[in-house]
Design an enzyme around this catalytic site. Structure first.
Site, PDB file in Angstrom:
ATOM      1  N   HIS A  50      -9.477  -6.156   2.082  1.00  0.00           N
ATOM      2  CA  HIS A  50      -9.257  -6.118   0.631  1.00  0.00           C
ATOM      3  C   HIS A  50      -8.786  -7.477   0.136  1.00  0.00           C
ATOM      4  O   HIS A  50      -8.353  -8.342   0.924  1.00  0.00           O
ATOM      5  CB  HIS A  50      -8.232  -5.051   0.279  1.00  0.00           C
ATOM      6  CG  HIS A  50      -6.861  -5.315   0.802  1.00  0.00           C
ATOM      7  ND1 HIS A  50      -5.883  -5.970   0.080  1.00  0.00           N
ATOM      8  CD2 HIS A  50      -6.289  -5.032   2.009  1.00  0.00           C
ATOM      9  CE1 HIS A  50      -4.786  -6.057   0.791  1.00  0.00           C
ATOM     10  NE2 HIS A  50      -4.997  -5.496   1.978  1.00  0.00           N
ATOM     11  N   CYS A  83      -4.887  -9.895   0.605  1.00  0.00           N
ATOM     12  CA  CYS A  83      -4.219  -9.250   1.738  1.00  0.00           C
ATOM     13  C   CYS A  83      -3.032 -10.100   2.202  1.00  0.00           C
ATOM     14  O   CYS A  83      -3.171 -11.290   2.544  1.00  0.00           O
ATOM     15  CB  CYS A  83      -5.208  -9.049   2.884  1.00  0.00           C
ATOM     16  SG  CYS A  83      -4.495  -8.245   4.338  1.00  0.00           S
ATOM     17  N   CYS A 125      -6.608  -1.569   6.094  1.00  0.00           N
ATOM     18  CA  CYS A 125      -5.256  -2.119   6.016  1.00  0.00           C
ATOM     19  C   CYS A 125      -4.257  -1.034   5.603  1.00  0.00           C
ATOM     20  O   CYS A 125      -4.617  -0.047   4.941  1.00  0.00           O
ATOM     21  CB  CYS A 125      -5.234  -3.273   5.015  1.00  0.00           C
ATOM     22  SG  CYS A 125      -3.664  -4.152   4.933  1.00  0.00           S
ATOM     23  N   ARG A 167      -2.347   0.132  -1.789  1.00  0.00           N
ATOM     24  CA  ARG A 167      -3.344   0.189  -2.857  1.00  0.00           C
ATOM     25  C   ARG A 167      -4.719   0.623  -2.358  1.00  0.00           C
ATOM     26  O   ARG A 167      -5.634   0.837  -3.162  1.00  0.00           O
ATOM     27  CB  ARG A 167      -3.444  -1.178  -3.537  1.00  0.00           C
ATOM     28  CG  ARG A 167      -2.143  -1.629  -4.198  1.00  0.00           C
ATOM     29  CD  ARG A 167      -2.168  -3.104  -4.553  1.00  0.00           C
ATOM     30  NE  ARG A 167      -2.226  -3.947  -3.356  1.00  0.00           N
ATOM     31  CZ  ARG A 167      -2.252  -5.276  -3.373  1.00  0.00           C
ATOM     32  NH1 ARG A 167      -2.210  -5.904  -4.545  1.00  0.00           N
ATOM     33  NH2 ARG A 167      -2.302  -5.969  -2.250  1.00  0.00           N
TER      34      ARG A 167
END
Length: 747
Positions: free
Chosen positions: A630, A633, A569, A573
């Protein structure tokens, strides 16, 4: 309270009583041998064992340390006995105990730990050599000389004039000591020193050997109060301090070592020193040897299962009962057997493990100098020589200056000066700086934690001269600005800079301290501020990181050979190289909103991800394609809301249509979990679905089926910073072993 008291007594009976018996059996022969090596009455060793067990055990700061006569002090005691006599030596022991008591009361115990272990180990090794050489003469049927050198010179003549029975009993004792550790565990329950003396005594009695018997005419019941030493009071004070400090240091170092052997309460070093002081006052008054914590008996106590100070106290009680009720049995022990025991102990005091430890820290010279000086000059002189050398080496390390130079292709010279800049480092500093050619542009990094006036003058004078000759000097200080403050005439810091944690490249900018010289520019929309941060980061990279990674990138500049295609993504982070512990050239990376892989022929049409897949698999020949999602999202939140959360972002709404299959799979397989962490569940399902989407491309599917390509799913939980493997929706034939870099986070 009654139950706690009962439990305490049961614990003592179960653990401490058996341990105290083991220590008692070890302590009796060692105490007699150390008394013999010290030139003191043999009863003095038993008195010290009793006092060390009962008094030091009850008042000391360690629950399991055992105190008693120490072999490391025997060299001091034998010299004191020859100089002042036995009763005066007892007074010196009493006064040394008073000194230890005062040091403990004033909380000075920690200061004793500042003594270099290399000095202590070297001293103990030297004492071991001296004991072994002196007692070897007794084993051979002769008598020891006053010094180690004299004992060594007399040894050939002593060997030539052997005394049969005496030599035989000594060799028998050493043999038993050497082979005892190789015997079965049940046999080794009897301590080796006790077994060796028993075997020697029984054998000598059975065969009627002509040996020297232990003399206990100075029995425990005969006592006379100590007398003040006669002679130069300066030397007497020095002797008192020497006994106090050596016994205290040995006790405290032993205390620290024993703390690492058990899981009970940690020792109070000041209380331990106070207890040792009281014990030495008592043993001196009763006519015993100096007392100190001893590692052999302490180790035996811990290994025997001792839990409280009851074991130490009881071992002293057993020694007292033995001395009063069964002391006559000691007279059956041959003196040569005791001497052989001391030879064996002396050899063991030269511990090779200690040499390896000090070698790892570059302190072998301190060890060797201490050992040689104690043997050749004496204990006090040797210890002082070792301490002096240790202080010089420490000063050398603290003032050592390193100057590293690196020249760029454009001719600019980068110079890094590290260390503590004092007048001692000025000669080397000046020599290195003067080798820089005139007119050279120089970037000077000062990685220092202290700078005195001499060092500042050396750098400042060189800088002025270098700039006068046409060169340039840009100075950057990585810690406090020592040079800048001195150049401005400001008051310097009174002490060294405190150590500062280095900035980590993976920390967000907001978590790092702002560097001197970085600009802070007000921003309206935030763009200007980010630009400033990026510029500062690039400068930081060029200054610190680029020199380290340059060789790697020079090699990678010719060709890239990544082994993994990593699809993840665009979330800020997620740092692929951080969460996979990979480096430059390892990952061929594709990032987009939601780590989506459009299915072949799907709408809206997108070639960017497809192009990366084709290039990675058919040109670069990667072995693995990884899809990493993650937690939390935002793209999946948009998919879960059927595009509502995408708001007025038409491009995003169109892109999120590629997540429809993920939503359908989620509803089909995880519909019952809609009200329990639905978003994160969808994030995991999305990873599985994108692996399925990859199989819609013929080349990818063929390589997977042939076992040439592996598809791996990962899920990064942001809150816990953990990486988890995500199993595929369907098994793949001929799947090879998965790369286990993240196995520590596998579900």
């Amino acid at each position: 309270m009654f139950r706690d008291t009962k439990s305490s007594w049961l614990g003592t009976l179960r653990h401490d009583v058996p341990a105290s018996l083991v220590v008692f059996l070890v302590a009796v022969p060692l105490s007699l041998g150390i008394a013999m090596a010290s030139g003191a009455p043999l009863a003095a060793g038993l008195i010290a064992a009793v006092v060390g067990g009962i008094v030091a055990g009850a008042l000391g700061g360690s629950a399991v340390q055992v105190s008693g006569p120490a072999a490391g002090l025997s060299l001091v005691v034998v010299d004191l006995v020859h100089t002042y006599g036995w009763r005066a030596t007892c007074m010196i022991t009493l006064l040394a105990g008073a000194v230890q008591l005062l040091l403990g009361v004033f909380k000075a115990a920690r200061a004793a730990l500042a003594v270099s272990p290399a000095v202590i180990h070297g001293m103990l090794a030297a004492v071991g050599v001296i004991i072994a050489l002196s007692q070897l003469h007794v084993v051979l049927g002769g008598s020891s000389q006053r010094s180690a050198v004299a004992n060594l010179m007399e040894l050939p003549g002593q060997i030539a004039d052997l005394h049969g029975h005496k030599v035989a009993v000594g060799l028998l004792t050493i043999t038993v000591l050497a082979v005892w550790t190789r015997l079965p565990r049940k046999v080794k329950a009897i301590p080796a020193p006790l077994a060796a003396l028993l075997v020697a005594a029984v054998t000598a009695w059975a065969f009627g050997w002509d040996v020297t018997r232990v003399d206990l005419s100075d029995s425990v019941t005969e006592w006379a109060f100590p007398v003040l030493p006669q002679g130069d009071w300066h030397l007497v004070v020095a002797a008192v301090l020497l006994v106090a400090l050596l016994a205290g240091c040995e006790s405290l170092l032993c205390c620290v070592a024993v703390d690492g052997m058990h899981g009970g309460r940690r020792a109070d070093l000041d209380q331990e020193l106070t207890g040792q002081g009281v014990a030495n006052m008592v043993t001196g008054a009763l006519g015993g040897l100096p007392v100190a914590g001893v590692i052999v008996r302490s180790t035996a106590n811990v290994h025997a299962g001792a839990r409280t100070r009851g074991s130490t106290i009881l071992h002293g009680v057993w020694v007292l009962v033995f001395a009063l009720g069964f002391g006559w049995t000691i007279q059956l022990i041959p003196m040569e057997a005791l001497a052989a025991l001391l030879v064996f102990i002396g050899v063991q005091m030269v511990n090779l493990g200690h040499i390896k430890k000090v070698h790892g820290h570059g302190e072998v010279p301190v060890y060797v100098v201490t050992l040689a000086a104690v043997i050749l000059l004496g204990l006090a002189e040797g210890v002082l020589a070792g301490l002096a050398l240790a202080a010089l080496l420490a000063l050398r390390r603290l003032t050592w200056v390193t100057v590293l130079k690196r020249e760029d292709r454009d001719g600019r010279l980068h110079v890094t000066i590290s260390g503590s800049l004092t007048f001692l480092g000025v000669p080397r500093l000046t020599h290195e700086l003067r080798t820089i050619p005139a007119g050279t542009p120089v970037d000077l990094d000062l990685n220092i934690d202290f700078m005195d006036n001499a060092a500042f003058e050396a750098i400042h004078s060189w800088r002025l001269d270098h700039e006068r000759m046409g060169g340039t000097v840009d100075i950057d200080e990585l810690h406090d600005e020592w040079y800048t403050l001195a150049a401005s005439g400001a008051r310097m810091f009174p002490a060294k800079s405190p150590p500062m944690a280095p900035d980590r490249w993976w920390l967000p900018w907001a978590h790092r301290r702002r560097r001197p010289g970085s600009r802070t520019v007000p921003s309206n929309g935030g763009a200007t501020q980010v630009e400033c941060q990026l510029t500062a980061g690039a400068r930081e990279y060029h200054r610190r990181t680029a020199p380290l990674v340059k060789p790697i990138f020079t090699e990678l500049a010719r060709k890239q050979q990544p082994t993994h295609l990593f699809i993840t993504c665009a979330d800020s982070r997620i740092v692929p190289s951080l969460i996979t512990a990979s480096g430059p050239g390892d990952l061929f990376t594709v990032r987009n909103i939601g780590n989506l892989v459009p299915r072949r022929g799907s709408e809206p049409h997108d070639d960017s991800v497809v192009a990366a897949i084709e290039y990675a698999t058919q040109v670069l020949g990667v072995h693995t394609i990884t899809v990493c999602g993650h937690s939390g999202c935002g793209a999946m939140a948009g998919v879960l809301s059927a595009g509502v959360q995408a708001g007025s972002l038409p491009g995003l709404r169109r892109w999120l249509r590629h997540g429809d299959h993920s939503l359908a799979t989620f509803i089909e397989t995880e519909g019952d979990r809609l009200h329990s962490g639905a978003l994160d569940v969808l994030c995991r399902v999305n990873v599985q679905q994108q692996l399925e989407n990859l199989r819609t491309y013929r080349k990818v599917d063929e390589q997977v089926r042939a076992g040439k390509l592996e598809l791996v799913g990962l899920f990064f939980d942001i809150a816990t910073a953990r990486v988890h493997l995500v199993p595929p929706l369907r098994a793949t034939p001929l799947v090879k072993t998965t790369d286990r870099r993240v196995a520590a986070g596998e579900d």
